[in-house]
Design a protein around this motif. Structure first.
Motif, PDB file in Angstrom:
ATOM      1  N   TYR A  68       0.830  -1.210   0.000  1.00 37.43           N
ATOM      2  CA  TYR A  68       0.000   0.000   0.000  1.00 37.43           C
ATOM      3  C   TYR A  68       0.861   1.256   0.000  1.00 37.43           C
ATOM      4  N   ARG A  71       1.681   1.678  -3.643  1.00 36.21           N
ATOM      5  CA  ARG A  71       0.515   2.196  -4.366  1.00 36.21           C
ATOM      6  C   ARG A  71       0.293   3.683  -4.060  1.00 36.21           C
ATOM      7  N   ALA A  72       0.461   4.050  -2.794  1.00 31.38           N
ATOM      8  CA  ALA A  72       0.274   5.453  -2.419  1.00 31.38           C
ATOM      9  C   ALA A  72       1.286   6.351  -3.119  1.00 31.38           C
ATOM     10  N   SER A  76       0.474   9.395  -5.821  1.00 30.93           N
ATOM     11  CA  SER A  76       0.967  10.761  -5.650  1.00 30.93           C
ATOM     12  C   SER A  76       1.780  11.200  -6.855  1.00 30.93           C
ATOM     13  N   ILE A  91      -5.913   6.048  -4.819  1.00 35.46           N
ATOM     14  CA  ILE A  91      -6.087   6.599  -3.469  1.00 35.46           C
ATOM     15  C   ILE A  91      -7.314   5.994  -2.802  1.00 35.46           C
ATOM     16  N   VAL A  94      -6.462   2.501  -1.683  1.00 33.25           N
ATOM     17  CA  VAL A  94      -5.632   2.471  -0.484  1.00 33.25           C
ATOM     18  C   VAL A  94      -6.486   2.740   0.757  1.00 33.25           C
ATOM     19  N   ARG A  95      -7.361   3.727   0.675  1.00 33.02           N
ATOM     20  CA  ARG A  95      -8.222   4.043   1.819  1.00 33.02           C
ATOM     21  C   ARG A  95      -9.144   2.876   2.152  1.00 33.02           C
ATOM     22  N   PRO A 104       1.247   5.051   4.170  1.00 36.55           N
ATOM     23  CA  PRO A 104       0.336   5.216   3.025  1.00 36.55           C
ATOM     24  C   PRO A 104      -0.763   6.240   3.284  1.00 36.55           C
ATOM     25  N   TRP A 105      -1.288   6.285   4.516  1.00 37.54           N
ATOM     26  CA  TRP A 105      -2.303   7.275   4.852  1.00 37.54           C
ATOM     27  C   TRP A 105      -1.761   8.692   4.684  1.00 37.54           C
ATOM     28  N   ILE A 107       0.759   9.747   2.842  1.00 40.88           N
ATOM     29  CA  ILE A 107       1.094  10.070   1.452  1.00 40.88           C
ATOM     30  C   ILE A 107      -0.161  10.397   0.642  1.00 40.88           C
ATOM     31  N   VAL A 108      -1.213   9.571   0.769  1.00 38.70           N
ATOM     32  CA  VAL A 108      -2.416   9.856  -0.033  1.00 38.70           C
ATOM     33  C   VAL A 108      -3.118  11.111   0.473  1.00 38.70           C
ATOM     34  N   THR A 124      -9.127  11.725   5.140  1.00 39.68           N
ATOM     35  CA  THR A 124      -8.140  10.651   5.023  1.00 39.68           C
ATOM     36  C   THR A 124      -7.223  10.618   6.232  1.00 39.68           C
TER      37      THR A 124
END
Length: 340
Positions: A68, A71-72, A76, A91, A94-95, A104-105, A107-108, A124
């Motif tokens: 994750y 992915r984040a 971005s 995003i 990921v959430r 990850p939280w 970054i997104v 978020t």
């Protein structure tokens, strides 16, 4: 790249290429090394090449430690060069996955914030905080950016402080308060011709820079070395003198937990655990021109693994499995008596 090399003097494409070569030599560290390489490519402005590295990791046969996070970072990066729809979809994914790692939280949420999606960014940050910090008496070091980022966005939105905003203030140790650092009116002062206002803004920026430097001065955790039962058996069989360091696997695990709690109680932040293997340790000893039986190599080996991105944060996030490999939740295993 040397840690004291000024950012403006770094050849980012060359550094990225070096990290890719190193990932080929150390496939077990490929995830951490390729993420660093992608960061250099982003700094060089070659965002498509950075995306290619993120895709390479996500499509590889490797079992990623933090998919994750990858992915984040990809989301971005994509948004920065025009792929907004794809970035938004990632995003949301990921959430929805609710990762137990704060990175990850953060970054997104920051990606949303940087594109003026402040309400979504606040939601978020809050989702991440609610998942990771509910019923947690002391926020782990790795969650501090989550709380501070949440404070920043809420300040920009003009939302009244809540308990987590107050907690973020207590975690911030700089002379200038978070309220002042995150004040939206700071932007106006940058266009002022009033020397007093400009001087005040310079002071704020120096404090903010100090906070960034403090964070960058800890590029990896203070790490404690962990051996699985099989690896420890092999290690002691090959190098019997190390039995003095490791009388039994059970005692080894108890010593790790006890040492980390003691360090935390003393105020040491950003703690972690690295897991060693006998071949890796033997290669490290050879690189140092020393015998693996030299017990003084063990902490050096732990530091080296941490520097290569092998550290896992301690204590584990709420609900995460225990670091010892038992498969049980940390709270049901070595965290039973934890006060953290």
């Amino acid at each position: 790249m040397r840690p004291d090399t000024p950012a403006e003097n770094v050849d980012h494409p060359a550094e990225a290429a070096r990290l890719e070569r190193t990932a080929g030599l150390y496939p077990e560290d490929a995830e951490a090394l390729l993420l660093q390489a992608a960061a250099h490519l982003e700094l060089a402005g070659d965002r498509p090449a950075a995306t290619a590295l993120y895709d390479r990791l996500l499509s590889s046969s490797l079992t990623l430690e933090n998919p994750y996070l990858v992915r984040a970072l990809k989301a971005s990066n994509l948004w920065e060069y025009g792929h907004e729809a794809e970035a938004r979809a990632i995003i949301e994914g990921v959430r929805a996955a609710s990762p137990r790692d704060p990175a990850p939280w953060v970054i997104v949420a920051e990606a949303l914030e940087s594109h003026d999606e402040l309400e979504q960014a606040q939601e978020t940050f809050t989702e991440g905080a609610r998942l990771l910090l509910t019923d947690v008496p002391e926020p782990p070091y790795s969650t501090h950016p989550l709380l501070i980022g949440r404070h920043r966005v809420r300040r920009m939105l003009g939302v009244a402080h809540d308990e987590w905003d107050t907690l973020a203030d207590t975690l911030h140790s700089m002379p200038i308060s978070l309220d002042e650092l995150h004040d939206p009116k700071r932007v106006w002062s940058l266009g002022s011709d009033n020397p007093a206002e400009l001087e005040a803004e310079i002071s704020r920026l120096r404090a903010e820079l100090g906070a960034y430097r403090e964070a960058l001065s800890r590029p990896f955790p203070v790490a404690v070395l962990h051996w699985t039962a099989d690896e420890l058996t092999e290690l002691v069989a090959a190098y019997p003198s190390l039995a003095l360091e490791y009388p039994s696997h059970e005692e080894h695990l108890a010593t790790i937990e006890g040492s980390l709690r003691e360090l935390s109680t003393s105020g040491t932040p950003n703690l972690g655990i690295v897991t060693g293997t006998v071949p890796s340790y033997e290669a490290f000893a050879a690189s140092e021109g020393a015998s693996p039986e030299d017990a003084t190599l063990l902490p050096q080996y732990a530091t080296t693994l941490a520097a290569r991105g092998r550290a896992v944060a301690w204590p584990p996030q709420r609900g995460a499995v225990c670091w010892c490999g038992s498969g049980l939740a940390y709270e049901e295993c070595h965290g039973v008596a934890s006060q953290f």
